[in-house]
Design a protein around this motif. Sequence first.
Motif, short mmCIF file in Angstrom:
data_model
loop_
_atom_site.label_atom_id
_atom_site.label_comp_id
_atom_site.label_asym_id
_atom_site.label_seq_id
_atom_site.Cartn_x
_atom_site.Cartn_y
_atom_site.Cartn_z
N ASN A 216 -8.43 17.32 -7.66
CA ASN A 216 -8.78 17.78 -9.00
C ASN A 216 -7.79 17.36 -10.09
OD1 ASN A 216 -11.06 19.11 -8.04
ND2 ASN A 216 -9.97 21.04 -7.71
N HIS A 217 -6.55 17.02 -9.70
CA HIS A 217 -5.52 16.80 -10.71
C HIS A 217 -4.90 15.40 -10.70
CE1 HIS A 217 -5.68 21.21 -10.51
NE2 HIS A 217 -5.22 21.19 -11.75
N LEU A 218 -5.07 14.65 -9.62
CA LEU A 218 -4.41 13.34 -9.54
C LEU A 218 -5.43 12.21 -9.61
CD1 LEU A 218 -1.69 14.16 -6.85
CD2 LEU A 218 -1.56 14.37 -9.34
N LYS A 219 -4.93 10.98 -9.72
CA LYS A 219 -5.78 9.83 -10.00
C LYS A 219 -5.97 8.90 -8.80
CE LYS A 219 -4.67 9.60 -14.94
NZ LYS A 219 -4.17 8.74 -16.03
N CYS A 220 -5.86 9.44 -7.62
CA CYS A 220 -6.07 8.65 -6.40
C CYS A 220 -7.45 8.99 -5.83
CB CYS A 220 -4.97 8.95 -5.38
SG CYS A 220 -5.14 8.05 -3.82
N GLU A 221 -8.23 7.97 -5.50
CA GLU A 221 -9.59 8.21 -5.03
C GLU A 221 -9.63 8.81 -3.63
OE1 GLU A 221 -11.95 4.72 -5.30
OE2 GLU A 221 -11.86 4.61 -7.51
N ARG A 222 -8.65 8.49 -2.81
CA ARG A 222 -8.67 8.95 -1.41
C ARG A 222 -7.63 10.05 -1.19
NH1 ARG A 222 -8.35 4.53 3.01
NH2 ARG A 222 -8.83 6.41 4.22
N GLU B 8 -4.83 19.73 -0.76
CA GLU B 8 -5.85 18.67 -0.75
C GLU B 8 -6.79 18.84 -1.93
OE1 GLU B 8 -9.33 16.90 2.23
OE2 GLU B 8 -8.41 18.85 2.62
N THR B 9 -7.27 20.05 -2.15
CA THR B 9 -8.18 20.32 -3.27
C THR B 9 -7.48 20.08 -4.60
OG1 THR B 9 -9.40 21.94 -1.96
CG2 THR B 9 -9.62 22.08 -4.35
N TRP B 10 -6.23 20.52 -4.70
CA TRP B 10 -5.46 20.34 -5.93
C TRP B 10 -5.32 18.86 -6.27
CZ3 TRP B 10 -0.93 17.88 -7.28
CH2 TRP B 10 -0.41 18.19 -8.54
N ALA B 11 -4.99 18.04 -5.27
CA ALA B 11 -4.82 16.60 -5.52
C ALA B 11 -6.12 15.96 -5.97
CB ALA B 11 -4.30 15.92 -4.25
N GLN C 198 -2.07 6.82 -9.75
CA GLN C 198 -3.07 5.75 -9.88
C GLN C 198 -2.71 4.53 -9.03
OE1 GLN C 198 -2.96 3.80 -13.91
NE2 GLN C 198 -1.22 5.19 -14.21
N TYR C 199 -1.43 4.48 -8.59
CA TYR C 199 -0.99 3.36 -7.76
C TYR C 199 -1.02 3.69 -6.27
CZ TYR C 199 0.65 1.64 -12.26
OH TYR C 199 0.70 1.22 -13.56
N PHE C 200 -1.41 4.91 -5.92
CA PHE C 200 -1.47 5.31 -4.51
C PHE C 200 -2.77 4.82 -3.88
CE2 PHE C 200 0.94 9.51 -5.64
CZ PHE C 200 2.06 8.78 -6.00
N SER C 201 -2.70 4.39 -2.63
CA SER C 201 -3.90 4.05 -1.88
C SER C 201 -4.48 5.27 -1.17
CB SER C 201 -3.60 2.96 -0.85
OG SER C 201 -3.18 1.78 -1.47
N LEU C 202 -3.61 6.24 -0.88
CA LEU C 202 -4.03 7.43 -0.13
C LEU C 202 -3.05 8.56 -0.38
CD1 LEU C 202 -5.70 8.84 2.20
CD2 LEU C 202 -4.08 7.78 3.79
N ILE C 203 -3.57 9.77 -0.52
CA ILE C 203 -2.74 10.98 -0.58
C ILE C 203 -3.04 11.81 0.66
CG2 ILE C 203 -2.34 13.19 -1.76
CD1 ILE C 203 -2.95 11.75 -4.40
N LEU C 204 -1.97 12.23 1.34
CA LEU C 204 -2.08 13.13 2.49
C LEU C 204 -1.50 14.48 2.10
CD1 LEU C 204 -0.93 10.71 5.34
CD2 LEU C 204 -3.27 11.32 4.70
N LYS D 97 0.86 -1.18 0.00
CA LYS D 97 0.00 0.00 0.00
C LYS D 97 0.90 1.24 0.00
CE LYS D 97 -3.77 -2.45 0.40
NZ LYS D 97 -4.72 -2.58 -0.71
N ILE D 98 0.60 2.19 -0.88
CA ILE D 98 1.40 3.41 -1.00
C ILE D 98 0.59 4.61 -0.48
CG2 ILE D 98 2.70 4.94 -2.52
CD1 ILE D 98 3.81 2.08 -2.29
N VAL D 99 1.14 5.28 0.52
CA VAL D 99 0.60 6.55 0.99
C VAL D 99 1.57 7.63 0.53
CG1 VAL D 99 0.03 7.96 3.02
CG2 VAL D 99 -0.45 5.49 3.02
N TRP D 100 1.07 8.59 -0.23
CA TRP D 100 1.94 9.69 -0.67
C TRP D 100 1.61 10.95 0.12
CZ3 TRP D 100 0.99 14.16 -4.07
CH2 TRP D 100 2.16 14.90 -4.26
N HIS D 101 2.65 11.58 0.67
CA HIS D 101 2.51 12.77 1.53
C HIS D 101 3.02 13.98 0.75
CE1 HIS D 101 2.40 13.72 6.10
NE2 HIS D 101 2.07 14.80 5.40
N ASP D 102 2.10 14.90 0.47
CA ASP D 102 2.41 16.08 -0.34
C ASP D 102 2.78 17.25 0.57
OD1 ASP D 102 2.67 17.95 -2.30
OD2 ASP D 102 0.56 17.98 -2.91
#
Length: 357
Positions: free
Chosen positions: A148-154, A143-146, A130-136, A104-109
């Motif tokens: 609108n622009h990235l492919k992670c559902e969470r 948060e809003t930018w991610a 698209q391979y991330f399970s979660l973006i923080l 599981k990949i969590v990416w922290h911005d």
Amino acid sequence: MRVLQLIDSLEAGGAERMAVSIANTLSESIERSYLCATRQEGLLKASLKPEVSYLFLNKTAKIDSAAIMKLKRYIKQEQISIIHAHSTSFFMATLMKLLRPGLKIVWHDHYGNSDYLEARQYKMLRLCSQYFSLILSVNSVLETWAKNHLKCERVSYLSNFATADAAQVLQTELKGTPGKRILCLANLRPQKDHPTLLKAFEIVNSHHPDWSLHCVGQDFEDAYAHSVYELVSQLQLQEQVFFYGSCPDSSAIIHQADIGVLASASEGLPLALLEYGLGGLPIVATNVGDCSSVLPKTLHEFLVPANSPEPLAKQLMVLIADADKRQQIAKLVKGYVLKEFSALAVRDKLMTFYDSL
């Protein structure tokens, strides 16, 4: 639960400090906490708790097969289930996901230029997301930018937090007169806008020549750093402005200062402000990113517009003129930071995120 914090370097930047702090905090709460530096070690390595398992890859290219296989073997050997990748380390994390699909990949911005997101280059990030399970994200704008622009559902917001080390050994002695020191914890990067700070301090110095400015942060020995030093000379502030480079003892440094300042043109949620607050300093900062969230609303007068030396100088002089006010404000800020940005609160929220994966 076994979680690996993945970061490119251990130099003293905000994302790096957060990776170390999270690894240290988790070491008390999960089965095993790990940290891996991919490209470069640095001062923060000494801050890792003994309970945190550490790996250095010494990666020398974007596609470094030796480093990739070394990390793959380590993840398999240690049975790591979650990679918490910080900032630009998302690419290496994605490669691990492709090699070990069960991860599981969590990416922290931690992106610091959140006030200039229109200029962000993110083609590879979007592909990998698209391979991330979660973006923080460290603030609501990111948060809003991610979303609108990235492919992670969470996508969720997770605030930064700071930890103060009261027992930290003093290694860096600040110059200047005790009781009359202004501190800026910021690497020498354009985003931190040292020129605006120096122009503001020139105004302060004309009224309070016994006060001094102390700049702590990494010098990258580039054109920006050179321009900052040139400006100090042009403004004839060589006897009042001091640079210390990157230092490992920020808590001890803060205890020698009297006011904390940050003049950034753009920010995420700067750890420097949290560290000032925990260290008992009153704060003057630019109103960018999530800087306003660090101060209670009653103190928002000490948030000033970016790129504006005069308002910055004015608020610094308000604090300089009244020692009792400085102490009162410092007490308010410290209480607020302890309540809103404690390591325990962030840890519990992070554990909830991990459990949900």
